[in-house]
Structures are given as C-alpha cells and as structure tokens.
Motif scaffolding. Structure first.
Motif, PDB file in Angstrom:
ATOM      1  N   SER A 134       0.824  -1.218   0.000  1.00 17.75           N
ATOM      2  CA  SER A 134       0.000   0.000   0.000  1.00 17.75           C
ATOM      3  C   SER A 134       0.860   1.270   0.000  1.00 17.75           C
ATOM      4  CB  SER A 134      -0.985  -0.001   1.164  1.00 17.75           C
ATOM      5  OG  SER A 134      -0.340   0.269   2.385  1.00 17.75           O
ATOM      6  N   TYR A 135       2.097   1.166   0.476  1.00 20.59           N
ATOM      7  CA  TYR A 135       3.019   2.302   0.461  1.00 20.59           C
ATOM      8  C   TYR A 135       3.928   2.271  -0.775  1.00 20.59           C
ATOM      9  CZ  TYR A 135       1.656   4.178   4.951  1.00 20.59           C
ATOM     10  OH  TYR A 135       0.933   4.763   5.966  1.00 20.59           O
ATOM     11  N   GLY A 136       3.812   1.223  -1.593  1.00 23.90           N
ATOM     12  CA  GLY A 136       4.604   1.129  -2.818  1.00 23.90           C
ATOM     13  C   GLY A 136       6.048   0.731  -2.602  1.00 23.90           C
ATOM     14  N   VAL A 137       6.329   0.028  -1.494  1.00 25.23           N
ATOM     15  CA  VAL A 137       7.714  -0.330  -1.182  1.00 25.23           C
ATOM     16  C   VAL A 137       7.979  -1.842  -1.274  1.00 25.23           C
ATOM     17  CG1 VAL A 137       8.003   1.737   0.228  1.00 25.23           C
ATOM     18  CG2 VAL A 137       7.371  -0.411   1.345  1.00 25.23           C
ATOM     19  N   TRP A 138       7.045  -2.589  -1.840  1.00 19.84           N
ATOM     20  CA  TRP A 138       7.234  -4.018  -2.079  1.00 19.84           C
ATOM     21  C   TRP A 138       7.528  -4.156  -3.562  1.00 19.84           C
ATOM     22  CZ3 TRP A 138       7.953  -8.208   0.794  1.00 19.84           C
ATOM     23  CH2 TRP A 138       7.795  -9.465   0.211  1.00 19.84           C
ATOM     24  N   GLY A 139       8.714  -4.651  -3.905  1.00 20.27           N
ATOM     25  CA  GLY A 139       9.061  -4.709  -5.318  1.00 20.27           C
ATOM     26  C   GLY A 139      10.162  -5.692  -5.628  1.00 20.27           C
ATOM     27  N   LEU A 140      10.536  -5.717  -6.885  1.00 20.00           N
ATOM     28  CA  LEU A 140      11.564  -6.616  -7.379  1.00 20.00           C
ATOM     29  C   LEU A 140      12.936  -6.133  -6.919  1.00 20.00           C
ATOM     30  CD1 LEU A 140      11.841  -9.147  -9.169  1.00 20.00           C
ATOM     31  CD2 LEU A 140      12.292  -7.614 -11.083  1.00 20.00           C
ATOM     32  N   LYS A 141      13.696  -7.066  -6.351  1.00 24.50           N
ATOM     33  CA  LYS A 141      15.043  -6.767  -5.872  1.00 24.50           C
ATOM     34  C   LYS A 141      16.015  -7.755  -6.511  1.00 24.50           C
ATOM     35  CE  LYS A 141      15.500  -5.702  -1.549  1.00 24.50           C
ATOM     36  NZ  LYS A 141      15.520  -5.677  -0.090  1.00 24.50           N
ATOM     37  N   LYS A 142      17.279  -7.371  -6.532  1.00 23.28           N
ATOM     38  CA  LYS A 142      18.329  -8.260  -7.051  1.00 23.28           C
ATOM     39  C   LYS A 142      19.421  -8.370  -6.013  1.00 23.28           C
ATOM     40  CE  LYS A 142      17.756  -7.256 -11.930  1.00 23.28           C
ATOM     41  NZ  LYS A 142      18.387  -6.786 -13.160  1.00 23.28           N
ATOM     42  N   PHE A 143      19.891  -9.598  -5.805  1.00 25.77           N
ATOM     43  CA  PHE A 143      21.009  -9.818  -4.892  1.00 25.77           C
ATOM     44  C   PHE A 143      21.783 -11.012  -5.388  1.00 25.77           C
ATOM     45  CE2 PHE A 143      22.838 -11.619  -0.909  1.00 25.77           C
ATOM     46  CZ  PHE A 143      23.638 -10.542  -0.573  1.00 25.77           C
ATOM     47  N   MET A 144      23.054 -10.804  -5.622  1.00 24.13           N
ATOM     48  CA  MET A 144      23.956 -11.861  -6.096  1.00 24.13           C
ATOM     49  C   MET A 144      23.373 -12.614  -7.294  1.00 24.13           C
ATOM     50  SD  MET A 144      25.496 -13.180  -2.457  1.00 24.13           S
ATOM     51  CE  MET A 144      26.751 -14.229  -3.201  1.00 24.13           C
ATOM     52  N   GLY A 145      22.873 -11.850  -8.255  1.00 23.37           N
ATOM     53  CA  GLY A 145      22.367 -12.438  -9.490  1.00 23.37           C
ATOM     54  C   GLY A 145      20.962 -13.006  -9.423  1.00 23.37           C
ATOM     55  N   LYS A 146      20.362 -13.042  -8.236  1.00 21.00           N
ATOM     56  CA  LYS A 146      19.011 -13.574  -8.101  1.00 21.00           C
ATOM     57  C   LYS A 146      18.006 -12.428  -7.989  1.00 21.00           C
ATOM     58  CE  LYS A 146      19.615 -18.088  -5.868  1.00 21.00           C
ATOM     59  NZ  LYS A 146      20.875 -18.452  -6.377  1.00 21.00           N
ATOM     60  N   GLU A 147      16.845 -12.626  -8.611  1.00 21.92           N
ATOM     61  CA  GLU A 147      15.760 -11.649  -8.497  1.00 21.92           C
ATOM     62  C   GLU A 147      14.689 -12.222  -7.591  1.00 21.92           C
ATOM     63  OE1 GLU A 147      14.306 -10.553 -12.360  1.00 21.92           O
ATOM     64  OE2 GLU A 147      15.930  -9.121 -12.650  1.00 21.92           O
TER      65      GLU A 147
ATOM     66  N   SER B 274      13.356   6.732  -0.683  1.00 18.67           N
ATOM     67  CA  SER B 274      13.235   5.390  -1.250  1.00 18.67           C
ATOM     68  C   SER B 274      14.638   4.860  -1.550  1.00 18.67           C
ATOM     69  CB  SER B 274      12.403   5.435  -2.532  1.00 18.67           C
ATOM     70  OG  SER B 274      12.150   4.133  -2.983  1.00 18.67           O
ATOM     71  N   ASN B 275      14.794   3.550  -1.549  1.00 17.78           N
ATOM     72  CA  ASN B 275      16.121   2.939  -1.756  1.00 17.78           C
ATOM     73  C   ASN B 275      17.143   3.545  -0.800  1.00 17.78           C
ATOM     74  OD1 ASN B 275      15.668   1.007  -3.890  1.00 17.78           O
ATOM     75  ND2 ASN B 275      15.240   2.787  -5.180  1.00 17.78           N
ATOM     76  N   VAL B 276      16.803   3.564   0.467  1.00 14.95           N
ATOM     77  CA  VAL B 276      17.602   4.198   1.511  1.00 14.95           C
ATOM     78  C   VAL B 276      18.973   3.545   1.652  1.00 14.95           C
ATOM     79  CG1 VAL B 276      17.739   4.450   4.038  1.00 14.95           C
ATOM     80  CG2 VAL B 276      15.627   5.035   2.832  1.00 14.95           C
ATOM     81  N   ARG B 277      19.979   4.397   1.806  1.00 10.13           N
ATOM     82  CA  ARG B 277      21.313   3.976   2.230  1.00 10.13           C
ATOM     83  C   ARG B 277      21.347   4.223   3.731  1.00 10.13           C
ATOM     84  NH1 ARG B 277      21.690   1.315  -1.547  1.00 10.13           N
ATOM     85  NH2 ARG B 277      22.347   1.935  -3.611  1.00 10.13           N
ATOM     86  N   VAL B 278      21.711   3.206   4.486  1.00 10.12           N
ATOM     87  CA  VAL B 278      21.577   3.237   5.938  1.00 10.12           C
ATOM     88  C   VAL B 278      22.483   4.274   6.617  1.00 10.12           C
ATOM     89  CG1 VAL B 278      21.916   1.855   8.031  1.00 10.12           C
ATOM     90  CG2 VAL B 278      20.737   0.876   6.068  1.00 10.12           C
ATOM     91  N   LYS B 279      23.709   4.417   6.139  1.00 14.25           N
ATOM     92  CA  LYS B 279      24.675   5.301   6.808  1.00 14.25           C
ATOM     93  C   LYS B 279      24.118   6.725   6.943  1.00 14.25           C
ATOM     94  CE  LYS B 279      29.558   6.658   6.472  1.00 14.25           C
ATOM     95  NZ  LYS B 279      29.871   6.516   7.872  1.00 14.25           N
TER      96      LYS B 279
END
Length: 158
Positions: free
Chosen positions: A103-116, A138-143
């Motif tokens: 509902s907030y639009g933050v569930w989506g396709l991600k990639k990690f180590m070649g896997k989607e 969006s796409n927050v960098r934690v630091k």
C-alpha cells in the motif's frame, strides 16, 4: 509492484500487530508526527544499523513530538528477539503478508547476487499530524539515514 505514495498524499491506513501482538492502527497517531520506516529483515547488518541509529535518536524524535515505527515482514517472535538482542527502543510491526508495504509502494523486485526476488525496498516516510505524507526516502542507504530524517523533521516543523 504498487506505486510509491507521493508527498502530500494521505498516508495509507493500516492495522497490523507489533512485536507484542498488539494491534497498531495508523489512526492511533492522528495529531502527531510519525516516522514510518520499512526494512527488509531483522538481524541483518543494514537493518540492525538502521534500527540502532533510530533507537539512539529516539529521545530527539520524541522531543519533536514524533514516534518512530519500523515495519518488516518478520514475525512478532523475530521482532522481540531483534529488540532484545540490540536493546532497541522502537516499536516494530509485522507485515507478514506485505500488504502495508504494497500500500506504500515499497514491495518490489530486488536483485542480490544475481538472483531476483520480491521484497521490501528500504524506504522511510515522514507522516504529518494530519496523516499526510510529508517526506519520502526510497532505496535508503543506511549510513547517517536516521540523522538525515531527524534533520528533515526539524525543517518540516519550522
């Protein structure tokens, strides 16, 4: 993936359980500022750093009349362990079916180590006392993210 909410739009209402199994509803925060942050998984390095940083700054957020809430797909049990292990001062909500994230639009396709795969796109929303979206990351960098959010909250309130 659903569309990310925009600044000025009403925040999506929700009712989901916190780490203690208590139902939490967005309307319970009417009249106060809310920092709602979505994160992928308890006890992972980035998520732990983000939660610890928000916990450290909780008194400063509270001084501005703001509550911080984290949301992930993890269970109540996982959240309880996460809070205890890292002495977190945050309320964490369980979005196991990712309906709130969608509902907030933050569930989506991600990639990690070649896997989607589908998952939480790390995002933070400042919701004003009228329950409208005041700011989004969006796409927050934690630091330094928690400090950035605190600074923006101060700007929005001035």
């Amino acid at each position: 993936m659903s569309k990310l909410l925009e600044i000025g739009q009403p925040a999506s209402n929700f009712t989901i359980n916190n780490q203690d199994g208590k139902a939490v509803n967005l309307n319970g925060f009417l009249g106060q500022w809310l920092v709602l942050y979505f994160y992928p998984k308890d006890n992972t390095p980035g998520c732990t750093t983000e939660a610890q940083d928000f916990s450290k700054l909780t008194p400063e957020f509270e001084a501005l009349g703001a509550k911080i809430i984290g949301i992930s797909p993890d269970s109540e049990k996982s959240h309880c362990k996460f809070i205890a292990k890292h002495q977190l001062s945050l309320e964490l909500l369980c979005d196991s079916d990712h309906q709130v994230a969608e509902s907030y639009g933050v569930w989506g396709l991600k990639k990690f180590m070649g896997k989607e795969y589908m998952g939480i796109i790390r995002s933070t929303f400042i919701i004003n006392p009228e329950q409208n979206i005041a700011y989004i990351w969006s796409n927050v960098r934690v630091k330094n993210h928690a400090e950035t959010v605190l600074k923006k909250l101060r700007e929005l309130q001035s």
